[in-house]
Design a protein around this motif. Structure first.
Motif, PDB file in Angstrom:
ATOM      1  N   UNK A 175       0.803  -1.214   0.000  1.00 36.27           N
ATOM      2  CA  UNK A 175       0.000   0.000   0.000  1.00 36.27           C
ATOM      3  C   UNK A 175       0.843   1.274   0.000  1.00 36.27           C
ATOM      4  N   UNK A 176       1.998   1.244   0.658  1.00 37.18           N
ATOM      5  CA  UNK A 176       2.776   2.465   0.824  1.00 37.18           C
ATOM      6  C   UNK A 176       4.121   2.386   0.103  1.00 37.18           C
ATOM      7  N   UNK A 177       4.183   1.632  -0.967  1.00 37.25           N
ATOM      8  CA  UNK A 177       5.414   1.500  -1.735  1.00 37.25           C
ATOM      9  C   UNK A 177       5.376   2.446  -2.929  1.00 37.25           C
ATOM     10  N   UNK A 178       6.563   2.869  -3.365  1.00 33.04           N
ATOM     11  CA  UNK A 178       6.636   3.822  -4.460  1.00 33.04           C
ATOM     12  C   UNK A 178       8.000   3.747  -5.116  1.00 33.04           C
ATOM     13  N   UNK A 179       8.200   4.555  -6.162  1.00 33.72           N
ATOM     14  CA  UNK A 179       9.487   4.614  -6.851  1.00 33.72           C
ATOM     15  C   UNK A 179      10.352   5.698  -6.242  1.00 33.72           C
ATOM     16  N   UNK A 180      11.626   5.408  -6.127  1.00 34.72           N
ATOM     17  CA  UNK A 180      12.580   6.380  -5.618  1.00 34.72           C
ATOM     18  C   UNK A 180      13.464   6.944  -6.726  1.00 34.72           C
ATOM     19  N   UNK A 232      12.166  -0.783   3.264  1.00 36.93           N
ATOM     20  CA  UNK A 232      13.367  -1.322   2.652  1.00 36.93           C
ATOM     21  C   UNK A 232      13.415  -0.836   1.207  1.00 36.93           C
ATOM     22  N   UNK A 233      14.553  -1.063   0.557  1.00 38.15           N
ATOM     23  CA  UNK A 233      14.728  -0.680  -0.835  1.00 38.15           C
ATOM     24  C   UNK A 233      14.932  -1.922  -1.693  1.00 38.15           C
ATOM     25  N   UNK A 234      14.473  -1.828  -2.916  1.00 34.76           N
ATOM     26  CA  UNK A 234      14.691  -2.883  -3.899  1.00 34.76           C
ATOM     27  C   UNK A 234      15.127  -2.235  -5.208  1.00 34.76           C
ATOM     28  N   UNK A 235      16.067  -2.867  -5.903  1.00 32.77           N
ATOM     29  CA  UNK A 235      16.506  -2.400  -7.218  1.00 32.77           C
ATOM     30  C   UNK A 235      16.142  -3.472  -8.238  1.00 32.77           C
ATOM     31  N   UNK A 236      15.331  -3.082  -9.220  1.00 34.91           N
ATOM     32  CA  UNK A 236      14.977  -3.989 -10.312  1.00 34.91           C
ATOM     33  C   UNK A 236      15.655  -3.502 -11.590  1.00 34.91           C
ATOM     34  N   UNK A 274      15.353   0.525 -11.756  1.00 36.39           N
ATOM     35  CA  UNK A 274      14.286   1.176 -10.994  1.00 36.39           C
ATOM     36  C   UNK A 274      14.527   0.913  -9.512  1.00 36.39           C
ATOM     37  N   UNK A 275      14.599   1.988  -8.723  1.00 36.29           N
ATOM     38  CA  UNK A 275      14.768   1.868  -7.277  1.00 36.29           C
ATOM     39  C   UNK A 275      13.396   2.014  -6.636  1.00 36.29           C
ATOM     40  N   UNK A 276      13.011   1.004  -5.859  1.00 31.27           N
ATOM     41  CA  UNK A 276      11.700   0.981  -5.227  1.00 31.27           C
ATOM     42  C   UNK A 276      11.839   1.138  -3.730  1.00 31.27           C
ATOM     43  N   UNK A 277      11.008   1.988  -3.165  1.00 30.24           N
ATOM     44  CA  UNK A 277      10.926   2.139  -1.719  1.00 30.24           C
ATOM     45  C   UNK A 277       9.687   1.385  -1.251  1.00 30.24           C
ATOM     46  N   UNK A 278       9.897   0.312  -0.510  1.00 32.55           N
ATOM     47  CA  UNK A 278       8.802  -0.567  -0.110  1.00 32.55           C
ATOM     48  C   UNK A 278       8.574  -0.459   1.387  1.00 32.55           C
ATOM     49  N   UNK A 279       7.318  -0.271   1.772  1.00 38.54           N
ATOM     50  CA  UNK A 279       7.002  -0.044   3.177  1.00 38.54           C
ATOM     51  C   UNK A 279       5.682  -0.691   3.539  1.00 38.54           C
TER      52      UNK A 279
END
Length: 495
Positions: A182-187, A211-215, A200-205
């Motif tokens: 619900x509260x995840x977005x692109x960084x 946490x961060x994820x890189x795809x 793509x750097x994702x900010x996941x919450x």
């Protein structure tokens, strides 16, 4: 002999002082006869030291419009000009440049209709494609890799951010696997043509931890790999910018928080090949920074540092809370520069609302975002902090959360931060850790010294090339013995 040398020194200083006092130079200016009421303008810096000026002219009813592109060289001399045919209600959204092309995307009143323009810098040749992007109703960001478009947009159904891939050869549109929760977005979104990849750097919450994820995707939109960067026990990774380079060299530079994920407590750096950010030497709290609190008065800064040090010593969480808007990373010969604007929302009370039972409520509505200061941090290639500096900002407010300060690195290593204020450019030159609290003002020059600027509307400034920035906007100018004129101006500013 000593007296003679002293006199020579005094004469030299007196001759040199006016030059030093003048500040940045404004060697060239161009005035374009644009009508403020019917013209929208965008100024884009190109990698060959030229400027691209896009402007559209039309009527207020959006039934007629012309879309124009003009290229100027570094002396602001026109090189070529061309037009493109688009629906009259088209409006500029974003651009992406990868020499020798600049790619621009335009929206329409119908929020699923978009036009993409591909422009050759050297020839002025234009190509365009129209797409109906059914899944989204807004575009936030986009990059281009091998003529394929990667678009971050807003899902029209649930208003969450999504990542689209547009294959310009087959016209196929596909949703790429990206954001969850619900509260995840692109960084961040970064095309790396040298390595044939988009990251793509994702900010996941989940609202409590982040946490961060890189795809990583290839040009066709195929997922190459995913990297998860986990938080420390007491730290959540909030946002980050990614560096170019192969997978063994890529780094993340970003911010972290603690209990409240709306606020930043400091900065972190890490290679994306790791799974957990190393505690030693990777986190830099704001208290560790030499100049972060310099926007405060000296006594306020001293009290803040003393109070926060005492809280940390007693095992309590930091009390300071900041919101940061990160700028794109600046690549340097020896490392990277990360800049950010520190802001807070401004609120106003809404009108009192009386109900049928004569009860009333007073709400708060967000009115804008006020800046307190901007910061820059210099790192080496391994992510070790080398220096930090700050630029106090006065009365700088934006109604949308967008950049208000332009940041550029000069060839000698200094960093310039600047923003427009009516007929002036307010700027700050940073020399690594050396803090200067003086706010420096530069008056925009006209063609003639005796001309008076009566008004400046929609002023802007962008970094251009080398030590040059470009300042621009609409101005109403009154010559000494002639009638006033309204123009769109561009001034080159050399620091």
């Amino acid at each position: 002999m000593v007296l003679f040398r002293y006199l020579l020194t005094c004469i030299f200083i007196l001759l040199l002082f006016p030059v030093l006092a003048q500040g940045p130079a404004q060697p060239v200016r161009v005035e374009l006869p644009f009508d403020l009421e019917t013209t929208d303008v965008e100024v884009i810096a190109l990698p060959d030291s030229s400027l691209l000026v896009y402007y559209t002219t039309g009527n207020l009813w959006k039934t007629e419009a012309t879309f124009n592109f003009t290229k100027f060289n570094h002396q602001l001399e026109q090189l070529w000009s061309d037009t493109v045919n688009m629906p009259a209600d088209s409006y500029y959204i974003r651009h992406y440049t990868e020499a020798p092309y600049t790619y621009l995307v335009f929206g329409q009143d119908d929020l699923q209709e978009y036009t993409f323009v591909k422009l050759n810098h050297s020839t002025g040749q234009l190509q365009q494609k129209h797409y109906e992007l059914e899944p989204i109703d807004a575009i936030y960001e986009y990059n281009v890799l091998d003529d394929n478009y990667f678009v971050i947009g807003r899902n029209k159904k649930d208003q969450k951010p999504v990542l689209l891939h547009l294959n310009t050869r087959t016209n196929e549109i596909q949703l790429l696997p990206s954001v969850y929760g619900e509260e995840s977005t692109f960084s961040d979104l970064l095309a790396d043509p040298d390595h044939g990849r988009v990251d793509a750097v994702l900010s996941e919450s989940n609202g409590r931890i982040s946490r961060l994820q890189v795809k990583s995707f290839d040009a066709r939109g195929k997922l190459l790999r995913s990297h998860f960067i986990l938080q420390q026990e007491d730290k959540s990774l909030l946002n980050a910018e990614i560096t170019p380079g192969d997978s063994t060299q890529k780094m993340l530079f970003g911010t972290y928080g603690t209990r409240d994920l709306r606020y930043n407590q400091g900065f972190f750096t890490t290679p994306i090949t790791t799974t957990v950010v190393d505690e030693e030497g990777r986190f830099y709290s704001m208290l560790q920074l030499k100049n972060f609190f310099k926007y405060l008065k000296p006594r306020q800064e001293e009290r803040t540092r003393r109070r926060e040090a005492a809280r940390l010593k007693s095992g309590k969480s930091p009390r300071y809370r900041y919101r940061l808007l990160l700028h794109d990373l600046i690549d340097t010969p020896n490392g990277y520069i990360l800049a950010a604007e520190v802001y807070y929302p401004q609120y106003r009370s809404s009108n009192t609302n009386w109900g049928i039972d004569r009860s009333f409520s007073i709400g708060r509505q967000e009115e804008g975002y006020k800046r307190t200061h901007a910061v820059a941090l210099g790192f080496d290639k391994q992510g070790r902090l080398l220096w930090d500096n700050a630029f106090p900002l006065k009365d700088v407010v934006s109604y949308d959360l967008v950049y208000t300060v332009e940041v550029g690195r000069l060839p000698d290593g200094r960093v310039v931060m600047a923003y427009p204020r009516e007929e002036q450019i307010i700027y700050h030159v940073m020399d690594h850790n050396k803090f200067d609290e003086e706010e420096t003002e530069l008056d925009i020059l006209t063609y003639e010294e005796d001309e008076k600027i009566q008004d400046t509307i929609e002023p802007g400034i962008i970094r251009w090339y080398g030590n040059s920035f470009a300042a621009f906007g609409f101005q109403r100018i009154k010559p000494k013995s002639k009638s006033s004129r309204t123009v769109f101006y561009i001034n080159r500013i050399d620091f």
